[in-house]
Design a protein around this motif. Sequence first.
Motif, PDB file in Angstrom:
ATOM      1  N   GLY A  30       0.814  -1.207   0.000  1.00 55.36           N
ATOM      2  CA  GLY A  30       0.000   0.000   0.000  1.00 55.36           C
ATOM      3  C   GLY A  30       0.849   1.258   0.000  1.00 55.36           C
ATOM      4  N   ARG A  31       0.196   2.384  -0.197  1.00 56.02           N
ATOM      5  CA  ARG A  31       0.910   3.655  -0.291  1.00 56.02           C
ATOM      6  C   ARG A  31       0.078   4.747   0.367  1.00 56.02           C
ATOM      7  N   LEU A  32       0.718   5.544   1.212  1.00 61.58           N
ATOM      8  CA  LEU A  32       0.045   6.682   1.832  1.00 61.58           C
ATOM      9  C   LEU A  32       0.178   7.887   0.907  1.00 61.58           C
ATOM     10  N   THR A  33      -0.947   8.472   0.529  1.00 63.15           N
ATOM     11  CA  THR A  33      -0.966   9.607  -0.389  1.00 63.15           C
ATOM     12  C   THR A  33      -1.640  10.796   0.290  1.00 63.15           C
ATOM     13  N   LEU A  34      -1.003  11.954   0.195  1.00 60.03           N
ATOM     14  CA  LEU A  34      -1.563  13.197   0.715  1.00 60.03           C
ATOM     15  C   LEU A  34      -1.740  14.172  -0.448  1.00 60.03           C
ATOM     16  N   VAL A  35      -2.909  14.820  -0.518  1.00 55.32           N
ATOM     17  CA  VAL A  35      -3.217  15.735  -1.622  1.00 55.32           C
ATOM     18  C   VAL A  35      -2.934  17.156  -1.139  1.00 55.32           C
ATOM     19  N   ALA A  36      -1.746  17.650  -1.458  1.00 56.62           N
ATOM     20  CA  ALA A  36      -1.273  18.924  -0.912  1.00 56.62           C
ATOM     21  C   ALA A  36      -2.196  20.107  -1.214  1.00 56.62           C
ATOM     22  N   PRO A  37      -2.683  20.282  -2.452  1.00 53.11           N
ATOM     23  CA  PRO A  37      -3.549  21.456  -2.705  1.00 53.11           C
ATOM     24  C   PRO A  37      -4.816  21.459  -1.863  1.00 53.11           C
ATOM     25  N   ASN A  38      -5.375  20.288  -1.620  1.00 47.95           N
ATOM     26  CA  ASN A  38      -6.612  20.220  -0.838  1.00 47.95           C
ATOM     27  C   ASN A  38      -6.363  20.521   0.635  1.00 47.95           C
ATOM     28  N   ILE A  39      -5.229  20.083   1.138  1.00 51.82           N
ATOM     29  CA  ILE A  39      -4.882  20.371   2.530  1.00 51.82           C
ATOM     30  C   ILE A  39      -4.659  21.872   2.707  1.00 51.82           C
ATOM     31  N   VAL A  40      -3.941  22.491   1.777  1.00 51.43           N
ATOM     32  CA  VAL A  40      -3.706  23.933   1.840  1.00 51.43           C
ATOM     33  C   VAL A  40      -5.031  24.691   1.711  1.00 51.43           C
ATOM     34  N   HIS A  41      -5.879  24.249   0.783  1.00 53.58           N
ATOM     35  CA  HIS A  41      -7.185  24.901   0.599  1.00 53.58           C
ATOM     36  C   HIS A  41      -8.021  24.797   1.872  1.00 53.58           C
ATOM     37  N   ALA A  42      -8.050  23.630   2.491  1.00 57.64           N
ATOM     38  CA  ALA A  42      -8.864  23.431   3.693  1.00 57.64           C
ATOM     39  C   ALA A  42      -8.368  24.280   4.855  1.00 57.64           C
ATOM     40  N   GLU A  43      -7.058  24.327   5.052  1.00 58.79           N
ATOM     41  CA  GLU A  43      -6.530  25.096   6.193  1.00 58.79           C
ATOM     42  C   GLU A  43      -6.779  26.594   6.010  1.00 58.79           C
ATOM     43  N   ARG A  44      -6.767  27.058   4.749  1.00 60.28           N
ATOM     44  CA  ARG A  44      -7.086  28.463   4.488  1.00 60.28           C
ATOM     45  C   ARG A  44      -8.572  28.724   4.691  1.00 60.28           C
ATOM     46  N   GLU A  45      -9.400  27.830   4.172  1.00 62.27           N
ATOM     47  CA  GLU A  45     -10.848  27.996   4.285  1.00 62.27           C
ATOM     48  C   GLU A  45     -11.296  27.990   5.743  1.00 62.27           C
ATOM     49  N   LEU A  46     -10.683  27.119   6.546  1.00 61.19           N
ATOM     50  CA  LEU A  46     -11.054  27.007   7.954  1.00 61.19           C
ATOM     51  C   LEU A  46     -10.367  28.055   8.820  1.00 61.19           C
ATOM     52  N   ASP A  47      -9.334  28.701   8.269  1.00 59.36           N
ATOM     53  CA  ASP A  47      -8.553  29.693   9.012  1.00 59.36           C
ATOM     54  C   ASP A  47      -7.968  29.078  10.288  1.00 59.36           C
ATOM     55  N   VAL A  48      -7.212  27.986  10.095  1.00 55.73           N
ATOM     56  CA  VAL A  48      -6.573  27.301  11.218  1.00 55.73           C
ATOM     57  C   VAL A  48      -5.064  27.318  11.023  1.00 55.73           C
ATOM     58  N   ASP A  49      -4.341  26.968  12.078  1.00 51.00           N
ATOM     59  CA  ASP A  49      -2.885  26.940  12.015  1.00 51.00           C
ATOM     60  C   ASP A  49      -2.433  25.861  11.019  1.00 51.00           C
ATOM     61  N   PRO A  50      -1.672  26.222   9.965  1.00 44.76           N
ATOM     62  CA  PRO A  50      -1.295  25.236   8.939  1.00 44.76           C
ATOM     63  C   PRO A  50      -0.506  24.050   9.480  1.00 44.76           C
ATOM     64  N   HIS A  51       0.474  24.302  10.332  1.00 39.94           N
ATOM     65  CA  HIS A  51       1.286  23.202  10.875  1.00 39.94           C
ATOM     66  C   HIS A  51       0.424  22.235  11.658  1.00 39.94           C
ATOM     67  N   ASP A  52      -0.426  22.784  12.532  1.00 42.68           N
ATOM     68  CA  ASP A  52      -1.290  21.928  13.350  1.00 42.68           C
ATOM     69  C   ASP A  52      -2.255  21.127  12.473  1.00 42.68           C
ATOM     70  N   PHE A  53      -2.844  21.792  11.491  1.00 41.41           N
ATOM     71  CA  PHE A  53      -3.820  21.110  10.644  1.00 41.41           C
ATOM     72  C   PHE A  53      -3.161  19.989   9.853  1.00 41.41           C
ATOM     73  N   ARG A  54      -1.981  20.234   9.328  1.00 38.95           N
ATOM     74  CA  ARG A  54      -1.285  19.218   8.537  1.00 38.95           C
ATOM     75  C   ARG A  54      -0.919  18.011   9.394  1.00 38.95           C
ATOM     76  N   LEU A  55      -0.475  18.248  10.617  1.00 38.77           N
ATOM     77  CA  LEU A  55      -0.165  17.131  11.502  1.00 38.77           C
ATOM     78  C   LEU A  55      -1.436  16.373  11.870  1.00 38.77           C
ATOM     79  N   TRP A  56      -2.522  17.095  12.098  1.00 41.13           N
ATOM     80  CA  TRP A  56      -3.808  16.480  12.449  1.00 41.13           C
ATOM     81  C   TRP A  56      -4.282  15.563  11.331  1.00 41.13           C
ATOM     82  N   VAL A  57      -4.203  16.025  10.087  1.00 39.35           N
ATOM     83  CA  VAL A  57      -4.573  15.194   8.939  1.00 39.35           C
ATOM     84  C   VAL A  57      -3.669  13.970   8.858  1.00 39.35           C
TER      85      VAL A  57
END
Length: 358
Positions: free
Chosen positions: A141-168
Motif C-alpha cells: 500500500g501507499r500513503l498519499t496526501l493531496v497537498a492542494p486540498n490540505i492547503v485549501h482546507a486550512e485556508r478555508e477554515l482559518d486554522v494553524d497550517p502546521h497543526d492542521f497538517r499534523l492532524w490530517v
Amino acid sequence: MQVIDWDLAVSTGTRLVRPGPQVSREEARQAVAELRTLSREAEGHVREFTRIHAETAPQPATIVDRPGWIKANVEGFRVVLEPLTQRMADAVNGPPAIVSAVGSRITGVEVGAVLAFLASRVLGQYELFLPPDPTGREAAGRLTLVAPNIVHAERELDVDPHDFRLWVCLHEETHRVQFTGVTWLREYVRSQMTDFLLASDLDLGTLLERLRNAADTVADVVRGGEGNLIDAIQSPEQKEILDRLTAVMTLVEGHGDYVMDAVGPSVVPSVSDIRSKFAQRREGGSRLDRTVRRLLGIDLKMKQYAEGSAFVRTVVGEVGMEGFNRVWTSPETLPTSSEITDPRSWVRRVIGTPALPA
C-alpha cells in the motif's frame, strides 16, 4: 475486454477537476516538505498510542496534486476491477464488440467525472491496491496526501497550517499502521471486494433493471431523498458482502478518527479549534454538492466516522487498548454491523464476561 476506458477516465477527470489554490513555487515546496516530515512524525505517535507494530518500516508519504490523485485512483480501480474484467472477457456469450467499445467509453467518462468531483475534496488516503512493480511483484500500500486540498482546507477554515497538517497526517497514518501492522487485513478487504464484484448479475435484463433503479434513485435524491447509487445497483448477495465490508471500513475509519482526536491534544495545540471547524465544514456545501455526496454514498462515509469512532471509544473505555486490539486478531474478531452500533455485544462475544469475584 475493457469494461472502462481508463485512459478516457484519466483525461476526463484531469480536464474537469478544478484548479487548486494559488500558491507560489516556494509555498508549494515548503508544503510538500512539511507534509513528508509530519507524516513520519505522525506515524511514530500513532504506533505508540495504538500499540500496533509492523515488521517493516513505512515508506515516505507520496504527495500529489489533484490530477496526480486521479491518476493514482484509476490505477487502483484497474487492480480492484481486474477479476470482474477477466470474468467478462472469459464469458462465452459476451456483448458485441461495438457495445463493449461504446459502453467502456461511457463508463470512462462517468468515472472521470466522479474522480474530478472527489479530487478537490480528498485530503489524503491509504491506497490499498496498486499495480505490480516493474518486477511483477504485488506492490504494498501507499500513503498519499493531496497537498492542494490540505492547503485549501486550512485556508478555508482559518486554522494553524502546521497543526492542521499534523492532524490530517495522524488520521491517514493510522490507516497505514492498521494495514501494515495487521498483516491479514489488506487481503481480507481485497477478497471481500472481489467477492462483491463477482456476485454481479451480468445478464442484460438484470443490468437494465439496475439502471432503472439507479435512475429512480437519482430522481429521489434530487428531491431530497436518502438513497444512493451503491444501494440501487447491487444484488441481494452483494448486499450481504457489502454489509461485511461496511463494518470493517467503519471500524478502520472510526479508529482513524478516534486516534486522531486522542493523540491530537498532546501534539496539536489547536486541535479543538480544528475539530470544531472541520465538523462544520463536513456538514456544509451547496445543495448540488450535498446531492452528489448523497448519490455517491459520501454522506454514509461521514456516518461511518461517527459510528466507528463511538465503537472504538466505548470498547477502549470498557477493556482498554489491549482489549480493543483483540479486534485485529482475525476476520472472526471483527465487529459485525450490529456490533458497531452495540459495542458491548462485541465485548461480550470476543472478550467475554469478566468473572464475578469469589
